[in-house]
Structures are given as C-alpha cells and as structure tokens.
Design a protein around this motif. Sequence first.
Motif, PDB file in Angstrom:
ATOM      1  N   ASP A  40       0.827  -1.207   0.000  1.00 27.30           N
ATOM      2  CA  ASP A  40       0.000   0.000   0.000  1.00 27.30           C
ATOM      3  C   ASP A  40       0.860   1.255   0.000  1.00 27.30           C
ATOM      4  OD1 ASP A  40      -2.314  -1.451  -0.044  1.00 27.30           O
ATOM      5  OD2 ASP A  40      -2.736  -1.253   2.098  1.00 27.30           O
ATOM      6  N   THR A  43       3.338   3.982  -3.743  1.00 27.19           N
ATOM      7  CA  THR A  43       2.796   4.968  -4.672  1.00 27.19           C
ATOM      8  C   THR A  43       3.969   5.630  -5.385  1.00 27.19           C
ATOM      9  OG1 THR A  43       2.858   6.783  -3.078  1.00 27.19           O
ATOM     10  CG2 THR A  43       0.867   5.387  -3.115  1.00 27.19           C
ATOM     11  N   ARG A  46       5.489   8.561  -3.360  1.00 24.46           N
ATOM     12  CA  ARG A  46       6.243   8.086  -2.198  1.00 24.46           C
ATOM     13  C   ARG A  46       7.580   7.502  -2.634  1.00 24.46           C
ATOM     14  NH1 ARG A  46       5.616   5.533   2.850  1.00 24.46           N
ATOM     15  NH2 ARG A  46       7.699   5.656   3.790  1.00 24.46           N
ATOM     16  N   THR A  64       2.699   4.243 -14.373  1.00 26.55           N
ATOM     17  CA  THR A  64       1.582   4.140 -13.430  1.00 26.55           C
ATOM     18  C   THR A  64       2.000   3.252 -12.260  1.00 26.55           C
ATOM     19  OG1 THR A  64       0.665   2.153 -14.471  1.00 26.55           O
ATOM     20  CG2 THR A  64      -0.074   4.287 -15.339  1.00 26.55           C
ATOM     21  N   ARG A  65       1.146   3.193 -11.238  1.00 24.61           N
ATOM     22  CA  ARG A  65       1.422   2.297 -10.118  1.00 24.61           C
ATOM     23  C   ARG A  65       1.424   0.844 -10.582  1.00 24.61           C
ATOM     24  NH1 ARG A  65      -1.262  -0.545  -5.916  1.00 24.61           N
ATOM     25  NH2 ARG A  65      -0.060  -0.497  -3.957  1.00 24.61           N
TER      26      ARG A  65
END
Length: 206
Positions: A40, A43, A46, A64-65
């Motif tokens: 989680d 990102t 982060r 993208t993630r």
Amino acid sequence: MSSTHDNNRTAVKRVRLNRDDRLRQLLDVAWRLAREEGTDALTLPRLATEAGVTKPVIYDHFGTRNGLLTALYQDFDARQTAVIDAALESCEATLEGTGRVIASSYVECILAQGNEIPGVLAGLAGSPELEAVKRDYQQAFIEKCRKALGPFTGSKRILPPGFWAMLGAADALSHAAATGEITVEEAKAELYEIIVAMVGRSRQPN
C-alpha cells in the motif's frame, strides 16, 4: 569548513545514474518499502521521495502504479529464473537430482521474497499487465522444466495439463510454507513427489 562540506554533499547528490542503474536503484527502494510498510506504501510520489528523485523520473520509468508493480514482478521473475538456471546447470543429472533442484529452487525463491510478492500480486489482481507478464513467465518455466525432465520421461512424454498442475502445486505449497501452514521441507518434499509422479505417468504403457 561547513560550506565545503555542504558543497561536497551537493556534488554527490547531483551524480547522475544511467537508466539501467537508476531502474535498479528504484526497484531496490520499492522492494524495501514493500517489505517494511507493505505494498500500500508503493505509490509513485512516495517512491520518488524515498529514492531522492523527482516525480518525472519515476513516471518516466513506470508510468503508473501498475507499471511499478509489474516491474517488481518482472524483477522477481528474473532473479527466480537465474537461481533455477544456475541450480539446474550444477545438479546431478538424474531424475532425483533434477526433481529436487526444481522443487527446492522454486520454494526457496518464493520464500526469499517473503510477503512482498503476494502483496504485489494482490495489488495487480485483475490487471492485464499482470496477466501478460505472469503467463509469459509460466510458459517459460514450464518449457524449462520440460527440457530439464525430458531425458527421464517415457514415450508418452509429459502433457501440458501435467505441467500446469505442477506449477499450481508449486505456487500453493510455496505460499503455504511462507505463511507457516506447512514447513519449508514439507513443501519441497511434496513438490518433489509431484514432479516424480508426473514423470512416472509418462513412462506408463498406453
């Protein structure tokens, strides 16, 4: 003195990595985040902060993630493949030696990644990126096993359903060992028996 020290620190920060080295750095930071805080935390903003790079650098590498999670899965696959290849090259050229190497290497690779890989897979659940990458890896692994076990099979050979069943068992046993439901040795031993049984069926008369 302080000014000189600050200038040196700035110079170090400005060292540029080539694209491959930067990707390796970003993946290493992402694995650390996944291990310490769970997927989680993965990102793109982060990751940029933790890696000490700008957001455009992260987006340039992963987009993208899902792109980041896919890259992590590919990185895991590459390392798993290297471990299994090296083990097969040096193992005893018998069914027992080959079967034990396949079983042990597979389980150990999953365990070496701890809980990170299940988290990555959960994050990518249902994504077309994962399905494409995972299928490519599965087919490559099956072909590797087909080639390694070929000298020990009978005239019937090992049919595709057998390899897919073995692969499903390998995943299930490895994750059961990772969560403590069974021991590592139990996972390896059971997978080895499945491999030997699969080869044995190829030797049975029609």
